[in-house]
Design an enzyme around this catalytic site. Structure first.
Site, PDB file in Angstrom:
ATOM      1  CB  SER A 115      -0.955  -0.048   1.196  1.00 24.40           C
ATOM      2  OG  SER A 115      -1.969   0.928   1.074  1.00 24.40           O
ATOM      3  CD  GLU A 206      -2.717  -2.791  -3.637  1.00 25.32           C
ATOM      4  OE1 GLU A 206      -3.899  -2.936  -3.249  1.00 25.32           O
ATOM      5  OE2 GLU A 206      -1.956  -1.919  -3.185  1.00 25.32           O
ATOM      6  CG  HIS A 280      -5.699  -2.505   0.031  1.00 29.77           C
ATOM      7  ND1 HIS A 280      -4.776  -2.095  -0.910  1.00 29.77           N
ATOM      8  CD2 HIS A 280      -5.461  -1.756   1.142  1.00 29.77           C
ATOM      9  CE1 HIS A 280      -4.028  -1.135  -0.383  1.00 29.77           C
ATOM     10  NE2 HIS A 280      -4.417  -0.913   0.857  1.00 29.77           N
TER      11      HIS A 280
END
Length: 321
Positions: A115, A206, A280
């Site tokens: 992330s 992602e 996620h």
């Protein structure tokens, strides 16, 4: 990162190796999920050389402390025992890119996160350092399915990695250095010295909470600056909460998440996979960055060819999502 010369990976972990906590992004809330992640590491025989209780009180606005404090987690110099074997990031959110404004001391060992931590992982690769792992944060590790936790343990301890399975969108095969990233964070590294070499790379993307039009805008930026055209292959992990909830509303035309991802990559002339268990979603399979990987768009597989010292390519496919 030189596409033809993978960075040297740190030694495989052994029981008794030390772990240091890294809070480089948003402030930490309660300790419960962190303690659960630390329990997983302890079950592997790793030892924490840090005090988790220091983190909840360390705040600066929405960040986990001043920039200098957060950068200090990455360079625990002065430790008489040397650098810890694993720097494990606590959580994501925002803030790690701010740390790249100042010189970061190269730290040995492995760096684990995803992330917002994409900034730190990609900076490592851009400066020729190995040991970057796109994988669970300490606050998400305990919630991973058993096979995903075992995959991370195997990667860290130098054992074989299973292939990951996805859905083939464009056929063909490609082999090159493996990259993985949060799309939003990586997009903001374009044009900076913290971008790894994209030539021939296998890129896994992602994201979370981004509407299709915003993803389309980012991917268009990658196309306009020629970044997507440099890749050898591309894979998509989970895009949690990224489909427009009003897609079914017939009042005005919209593009779905899948339409955007397919259309922006279909003409690149490279293999494309979707649905990889990365990101996620409910599973975030660990990936070692900078190592050689193969993306097989015909069979729908992503294979790590060499993950680190003493490791070999995996043989069995991991479970589908």
């Amino acid at each position: 990162m030189n596409a033809g010369l993978p960075p040297l990976q740190p030694p495989a972990l052994q029981a008794g190796d030390r772990v240091r906590l890294v809070a480089a992004s948003s402030a930490l809330g309660d300790l419960e999920r962190l303690q659960a992640g630390l329990a997983v590491l302890a079950s592997w025989g790793l030892e924490l050389d840090d005090d988790p209780s220091r983190l909840p009180a360390r705040r600066w606005g929405y960040l986990a402390g001043q920039d200098a404090e957060r950068a200090g987690d990455l360079r625990p110099s002065g430790d008489p025992e040397g650098s810890p074997a694993l720097l494990a990031c606590v959580r994501g959110g925002w803030g790690s890119a701010r740390l790249l404004e100042r010189p970061l001391e190269a730290a040995g060992g492995w760096l684990l996160g995803f992330s917002d931590v994409t900034s730190l992982l990609w900076h490592r690769l851009a400066t020729g350092q190995g040991g970057a792992i796109h994988g669970p944060l300490l606050t998400t590790l305990a919630a991973e399915p058993a096979w995903s936790r075992e995959r991370l343990r195997a990667l860290l301890f130098g054992e074989p990695l299973a292939d990951l399975e996805g859905e083939s969108w464009v056929g063909g095969q490609a082999e090159g250095p493996l990259l993985a990233a949060n799309l939003t964070v990586a997009t903001h590294l374009l044009g900076t010295p913290h971008l790894p070499d994209l030539d021939g790379a296998i890129l896994i993307l992602e994201d979370v909470g981004e509407a299709p039009y915003r993803l389309e805008r980012m991917l268009t930026h990658w196309r306009l600056c020629g970044a997507l055209q440099r890749l050898g292959g591309i894979g998509f992990g989970s895009f949690e909460g990224c489909d427009d909830p009003q897609d079914a509303d017939g009042d005005r035309p919209r593009f779905s998440l899948e339409q955007v991802l397919r259309e922006r990559t279909a003409d690149l002339g490279i293999p494309v996979l979707a649905g990889l268990p990365v990101g996620h979603g409910h599973v975030n399979a660990a990936l070692p960055l900078g190592v050689r990987a193969r993306l097989d768009g015909d069979r729908g597989r992503l294979s790590v060819i060499a993950a680190g010292p003493g490791s070999v390519r995996g043989r069995a496919a991991s479970p589908r999502r």
